[in-house]
Design an enzyme around this catalytic site. Structure first.
Site, PDB file in Angstrom:
ATOM      1  N   ARG A 164       0.860 -37.198   6.031  1.00 53.79           N
ATOM      2  CA  ARG A 164      -0.200 -36.221   6.300  1.00 53.79           C
ATOM      3  C   ARG A 164      -1.544 -36.751   5.824  1.00 53.79           C
ATOM      4  O   ARG A 164      -1.603 -37.700   5.029  1.00 53.79           O
ATOM      5  CB  ARG A 164       0.110 -34.909   5.552  1.00 53.79           C
ATOM      6  CG  ARG A 164       1.547 -34.425   5.701  1.00 53.79           C
ATOM      7  CD  ARG A 164       2.013 -33.701   4.427  1.00 53.79           C
ATOM      8  NE  ARG A 164       3.458 -33.440   4.467  1.00 53.79           N
ATOM      9  CZ  ARG A 164       3.995 -32.263   4.780  1.00 53.79           C
ATOM     10  NH1 ARG A 164       3.224 -31.238   5.048  1.00 53.79           N
ATOM     11  NH2 ARG A 164       5.297 -32.102   4.795  1.00 53.79           N
ATOM     12  N   LYS A 167      13.506 -27.987   6.113  1.00 50.49           N
ATOM     13  CA  LYS A 167      12.772 -26.812   5.652  1.00 50.49           C
ATOM     14  C   LYS A 167      13.806 -25.787   5.188  1.00 50.49           C
ATOM     15  O   LYS A 167      14.709 -25.431   5.952  1.00 50.49           O
ATOM     16  CB  LYS A 167      11.924 -26.234   6.796  1.00 50.49           C
ATOM     17  CG  LYS A 167      10.929 -25.160   6.388  1.00 50.49           C
ATOM     18  CD  LYS A 167      10.053 -24.793   7.595  1.00 50.49           C
ATOM     19  CE  LYS A 167       8.977 -23.801   7.215  1.00 50.49           C
ATOM     20  NZ  LYS A 167       8.113 -23.470   8.390  1.00 50.49           N
ATOM     21  N   GLY A 203       3.166 -30.564  -2.666  1.00 52.63           N
ATOM     22  CA  GLY A 203       4.050 -31.606  -2.186  1.00 52.63           C
ATOM     23  C   GLY A 203       5.154 -30.883  -1.432  1.00 52.63           C
ATOM     24  O   GLY A 203       5.061 -29.678  -1.186  1.00 52.63           O
ATOM     25  N   ASP A 212      -2.873 -30.738   4.384  1.00 53.61           N
ATOM     26  CA  ASP A 212      -1.473 -31.116   4.150  1.00 53.61           C
ATOM     27  C   ASP A 212      -0.586 -30.749   5.335  1.00 53.61           C
ATOM     28  O   ASP A 212       0.599 -31.113   5.355  1.00 53.61           O
ATOM     29  CB  ASP A 212      -0.945 -30.457   2.870  1.00 53.61           C
ATOM     30  CG  ASP A 212      -1.101 -28.947   2.875  1.00 53.61           C
ATOM     31  OD1 ASP A 212      -2.248 -28.474   2.927  1.00 53.61           O
ATOM     32  OD2 ASP A 212      -0.084 -28.230   2.848  1.00 53.61           O
ATOM     33  N   ASN A 213      -1.135 -30.061   6.327  1.00 52.27           N
ATOM     34  CA  ASN A 213      -0.388 -29.721   7.540  1.00 52.27           C
ATOM     35  C   ASN A 213      -0.828 -30.529   8.752  1.00 52.27           C
ATOM     36  O   ASN A 213      -0.452 -30.195   9.875  1.00 52.27           O
ATOM     37  CB  ASN A 213      -0.537 -28.224   7.849  1.00 52.27           C
ATOM     38  CG  ASN A 213       0.253 -27.352   6.903  1.00 52.27           C
ATOM     39  OD1 ASN A 213       1.201 -27.819   6.276  1.00 52.27           O
ATOM     40  ND2 ASN A 213      -0.126 -26.102   6.776  1.00 52.27           N
ATOM     41  N   ASP A 259      11.364 -20.249  -4.161  1.00 54.66           N
ATOM     42  CA  ASP A 259      12.800 -20.531  -4.219  1.00 54.66           C
ATOM     43  C   ASP A 259      13.210 -21.680  -3.301  1.00 54.66           C
ATOM     44  O   ASP A 259      14.376 -22.097  -3.294  1.00 54.66           O
ATOM     45  CB  ASP A 259      13.623 -19.281  -3.882  1.00 54.66           C
ATOM     46  CG  ASP A 259      13.345 -18.729  -2.480  1.00 54.66           C
ATOM     47  OD1 ASP A 259      12.693 -19.422  -1.677  1.00 54.66           O
ATOM     48  OD2 ASP A 259      13.780 -17.596  -2.201  1.00 54.66           O
ATOM     49  N   GLY A 260      12.251 -22.214  -2.520  1.00 54.03           N
ATOM     50  CA  GLY A 260      12.544 -23.346  -1.658  1.00 54.03           C
ATOM     51  C   GLY A 260      13.402 -23.018  -0.455  1.00 54.03           C
ATOM     52  O   GLY A 260      13.889 -23.920   0.226  1.00 54.03           O
ATOM     53  N   GLY A 319       7.723 -28.652  -1.090  1.00 56.56           N
ATOM     54  CA  GLY A 319       8.211 -27.626  -2.002  1.00 56.56           C
ATOM     55  C   GLY A 319       9.476 -26.934  -1.560  1.00 56.56           C
ATOM     56  O   GLY A 319      10.149 -26.297  -2.378  1.00 56.56           O
TER      57      GLY A 319
END
Length: 458
Positions: free
Chosen positions: A189, A116, A93, A257-258, A128-129, A95
């Protein structure tokens, strides 16, 4: 081709709420040590009525993520599944990003502002996102170059440096951090459909199909909405694959997912532009089997569309979905020819002749090892320079002699070569990393935009 932005008023329209709480999870952005504005895309900010923000206001919204007026009260980390290198993964999902806002542009299209590098979410797993500043710079360059070459792509809307040191295994560390905001024609997506199919929720699948048709395609749902959406998605995604090829672009990670349901390219990680028409060229060091190599991208898109069809089987019989899927090859070929002639700057001679020209051009570039960007620049308007030789190149030029330019005047023909190869990316980044010199980046963005304007002047 990609729309040119025009000024428009700010119009918030958070339609995502109509899909209910299960579309995503409310999250908060990380708190960053500092916020230094490095890039703001005023061309596209004007198209959504945000270009009049001061830099302080800009940072408040796109560095600290204070909600925009009348928009989402809190960001949403969207839920989805996906095939990653053909292996199904139900544990993914958003992230390291979230949906921040939705608004209308100058064409009244519903657009998303997504992030992002904004920190961890329920889908971050062990990450760590965060986003490296180099990753943000690379995305600026990718989106600007693709937009100039007519590819439907997300726009890098904002980059704010955030003052943290990040450690990454694929670049020298510690390295600087940033948060990026992208403007996209949705973040729905193929993987979004896959998750709902996995959960066997026909009601939510129908709601998602309706949302996409009405809000993203501007279509009125017909008797079989799922089949209708499949036909539309096949056309858009076939065009996306063709656009990548004509641009000489390798996305690198064409997982389900992209892949945006509107056929708009986004999420740029290990991307590269192919120096020459090398079918085996890959962008990702971890793509050891070449699954997403340059020439395999059309097949990858077709495979991903098959996964969409499988998901839509939850609410639709197979026959119309298969019919739509089987049209992919012809639609890809038509898009490839149209886009190839557009970049060459010549008028059509009919599909069969045009396809023969494209095939001859591909062989000429492969066998004569001609740089892609130089090939299109030198042959613009049907010109035949005396730069290359060989049997395959001679076959191409013999066909090209029968084509007429679609340039408005001779000045339009003389377009300088504009490329974005990895050495130039690294040089631009080195200036930032070593001297905090942003001039080469801004100069390159300006040159790319000038190139894009010239390509559209006909």
């Amino acid at each position: 081709m990609n729309l040119q932005p025009s000024p428009a008023p700010y119009l918030a329209d958070p339609k995502i709420a109509s899909l209910g709480a299960q579309i995503g999870d409310p999250v908060r952005a990380a708190s960053f040590p500092k916020a230094v504005l490095r890039f703001r895309n005023d061309r596209w900010a004007a198209s959504v009525g945000l270009d009049d923000l001061s830099d302080t206001q800009w940072i408040d919204h796109f560095g600290r993520f204070t909600p925009l007026p009348g928009n989402l009260p809190e960001p949403l980390a969207l839920r989805y599944h996906g095939h990653q290198f053909r292996v199904y993964n139900p544990n993914i999902g958003d992230g390291r990003g979230f949906l921040f806002a939705q608004l209308r542009d100058h064409e009244h299209r519903l657009l998303d502002l997504g992030t992002k590098g904004t920190g961890t979410t329920p889908y971050s797993r062990d990450g760590d996102g965060k986003l490296t500043l180099k990753g943000a710079v690379r995305e600026i360059l990718a989106t600007e170059m693709l937009e100039a070459l007519g590819v439907e792509t997300s726009k890098t809307f904002s980059v704010v440096e955030t003052g943290e040191e990040l450690w990454r295994g694929d670049e020298p560390s510690p390295t600087r951090s940033a948060v990026l905001v992208r403007l996209s024609h949705s973040h729905i997506r193929i993987g979004t459909f896959q998750r709902i199919a996995f959960e066997d929720d026909a009601e939510r699948m129908s709601a998602l199909v309706h949302y996409v048709l009405t809000n993203l395609y501007g279509a009125t749902p017909e008797e079989n909405p799922a089949a209708q959406l499949m036909q539309l998605a096949v056309g858009r995604i076939a065009d996306q694959a063709a656009a990548f090829m004509v641009a000489g672009f390798v996305h690198g990670v064409l997982n389900t997912d992209n892949i945006n349901i509107t056929g708009e390219s986004f999420d740029y990680g290990p991307w590269r532009f192919n120096p020459t028409w090398n079918p085996h060229f890959t962008a990702a060091y971890f793509d050891q089997n070449g699954l997403y190599a340059f020439a395999r991208q059309p097949e990858a898109m077709h495979w991903n569309l098959a996964q969409l069809a499988i998901s839509l089987r939850l609410i639709c019989d197979s026959a119309p979905l298969v019919e739509a899927l089987e049209s992919y090859g012809a639609r890809f070929q038509a898009a490839l020819v149209r886009r190839f002639l557009w970049r060459l700057g010549v008028k059509t001679n009919g599909f069969d002749a045009d396809r023969a020209l494209v095939e001859a051009a591909e062989k000429a570039m492969i066998h004569s090892d001609i740089p892609i960007a130089e090939f299109f620049a030198q042959h613009r308007g049907g010109r035949i320079p005396n730069h290359w030789s060989g049997e395959h190149y001679a076959s191409f030029t013999a066909l090209l002699e029968g084509y007429q330019s679609n340039m408005t005047d001779d000045a339009d023909v003389s377009l300088p070569t504009c490329s974005m190869l990895i050495d130039e990316v690294e040089t631009i980044w080195a200036a930032i990393a070593e001297r905090n010199d942003w001039t080469p980046l801004h100069d390159k963005v300006n040159a790319i935009r000038q190139h894009g304007r010239a390509l559209r002047q006909r």
